[in-house]
Design an enzyme around this catalytic site. Structure first.
Site, PDB file in Angstrom:
ATOM      1  N   HIS A   1       1.088  -9.593  -4.715  1.00  0.00           N
ATOM      2  CA  HIS A   1       2.176  -9.172  -5.638  1.00  0.00           C
ATOM      3  C   HIS A   1       3.383  -9.232  -5.102  1.00  0.00           C
ATOM      4  CE1 HIS A   1       2.461  -5.312  -3.596  1.00  0.00           C
ATOM      5  NE2 HIS A   1       1.248  -5.459  -3.436  1.00  0.00           N
TER       6      HIS A   1
ATOM      7  N   CYS B   1      -2.349  -5.056   0.628  1.00  0.00           N
ATOM      8  CA  CYS B   1      -2.129  -6.022  -0.168  1.00  0.00           C
ATOM      9  C   CYS B   1      -1.261  -7.262   0.539  1.00  0.00           C
ATOM     10  CB  CYS B   1      -1.375  -5.889  -1.378  1.00  0.00           C
ATOM     11  SG  CYS B   1      -2.379  -4.863  -2.639  1.00  0.00           S
TER      12      CYS B   1
END
Length: 166
Positions: free
Chosen positions: A129, A141
């Site tokens: 992301h 992430c």
């Protein structure tokens, strides 16, 4: 390990994909082989890109297979929940993360197959992301500058391997 041109290869130096180097942020817990829920680590290994979500009110679909993020879209992050580490809808009583956020971090979300079976405690919501800013770590992430993420989202295919190395 033999790599195909479609592989995304991540090291502490960044991500290499289709001959390009994309600077990125990883988890504040570093890259770990023994990933656990809440440790802030990015899991080592070969993971597949299994989906893509995007905010249709903020940008066009990067690919035809991308799914719009709608109000009420969530991701279960409660270990032991039957839907642990999967897309759920509000109202949802178990612990979860909102996919539709006020900030732009999840305007595009590439979903990986990390802990796809939802093994309790093994970790959830390992996405690619947008980053907050250069050098700012994630909760596990892999995060990119917006232009790099948009480029990546426009070129990646479902099933592409994300190879995470220490």
């Amino acid at each position: 390990m033999i790599h195909s041109p479609a592989d995304l290869v991540l090291t502490r130096r960044g991500l290499r994909f289709m001959g390009r180097h994309l600077p990125c942020s990883i988890g504040k817990g570093g890259i770990r082989a023994d990933k656990r829920e809440g440790d802030g680590a990015t899991p080592v290994g070969a993971h597949r890109i299994t989906g893509m979500f995007y905010r249709p009110d903020r940008l066009a679909a990067p690919q035809p297979w991308a799914e719009p993020i709608r109000p009420g879209d969530l991701w279960s992050d409660e270990s032991g929940d039957p839907a642990y580490n999967s897309h759920v809808r509000a109202p949802y009583p178990a612990s979860h993360e909102a996919l539709r956020r006020a900030d732009p971090l999840y305007d595009i979300v590439l979903v990986t197959d990390w802990n796809e079976g939802g093994e309790p405690g093994k970790g959830s919501a390992i996405f690619l992301h947008q980053r907050r800013r250069a050098g700012y770590p994630t909760e596990g992430c892999v995060a990119f500058a917006r232009p790099d993420l948009i480029w990546l989202a426009r070129h990646v295919i479902p099933g592409a391997r994300l190879i995470v190395r220490r």
